[in-house]
Design an enzyme around this catalytic site. Sequence first.
Site: not given
Ligand code: MG
Length: 429
Positions: A181, A235
């Site tokens: 992320y 994110h």
């Molecule tokens: Mg997610």
Amino acid sequence: MLRRDLLRAFWAAPILSPAAKGLPPLTIKEVKVISTSGGRNYRWVFVKIITSEPGLYGIGSAGNHFQPYAVIAAIEKHLAPFLIGKNPEQIEDLWQSGHLRTYWRNGPVNNNVLSGMDMALWDIKGKRAGMPVYDLLGGKVRDAVPCYDHCGGNSKEAVVESVQKSMAKGFRHIRVQLGAYGGGGFIPAGQGSRPEGGRGGSAFDEEVYVETIPPLFDYVRSKVGFGPKLCHDVHSHLSGINAVDFCRRMQPFQMFFIEDVLAPEQLAWYKQIRQTSTTAQAVGELFTHPFEYLPLINERLIDFVRCRVSSIGGITPAKKLATICEPLGVRTAFQEGGENDPVNQLAAYHIDISHPAFGIQEENNFPEFVRELLPGTAEIRGGYLYGNGKPGLGIDINEALAAKHPLQAAPLGGHYPLDRTLDGAVVRP
Ligand code: MG
């Protein structure tokens, strides 16, 4: 008999109680916590509600990977004494009173506790009725539940290879990430201008991210075309104006959705995003309070609700959320995640397969061992999630096996791993 006499006889007839239908009244006899780290680094917490009917019990997920011990204590010390002796058939009343009994409500731990209870009660009701939960929710409206796959790699070539493999497996919806992320936005360890004496690890930079990810999708689309429905999870790593700019830059790639381009603290920016692009928005992995969604759904600022069923309190509130979405044209995309458990996955499945506001389900896959630990775990085949059609949720737990793999404490209390910027400040996950 005259029509009015028939009607009078109908209204005079007693309402059949469960006992009159041949079912004895039920009470909750025991509330057990079953926690396990079976396989991988799972930190799973389940609730087992045992009723007065011999052999009749239900299982629910109270999963909270980052605070499992707080959830366990809240179930054992607070929920269990509250539930013993109550009627497990009254799911709505138990949800409402279970929700209000803590006075302060809608926190992640309380909602996980409620979820464990709620799923177990639906499981009991389904087993008693001899029906899968989706039949109690109104019955199937689709044949199986489409899932989106997780693809990625550390280079654009590796990403394309991963997407092609997923397409070959039958997935039509594919989430694409460049590494972890925030990947694409990291300045490597030791590089960049850093404070004297500051940290040396890799550092997240919003502008680098906004510059890197759109060309990645340009490359992916040039290789796989516009057939697969692509998603991407930011994110919450971007701040307001960068999020607006990012969604505008992603528009040419016709995304199925961009997920959580903003942190929950910055939701007001979705108005600007809507005004500047038609890139679809999936929001709310971190939401626990349903009121967080109301303005976003009401004003049609988002396209998918992304919460986890067990984080908002179980099947009862998740079904209501889907029903709020339906007339406003917003769809569900219930969240999974690698640390999540098969009971929560099945709870989402029962709503997904029976609700017209369904959009997509995030996939989750488990090692083979988990099928022994939790018999009835749903299966993904060719991009679709399948339950087994058995009464209730359709899953059980092998308690002896769970006991052999007790919950393992994680280093530093098992916190969520946080990224930092070049100057050392923490990035919102
Ligand atoms: Mg997610």
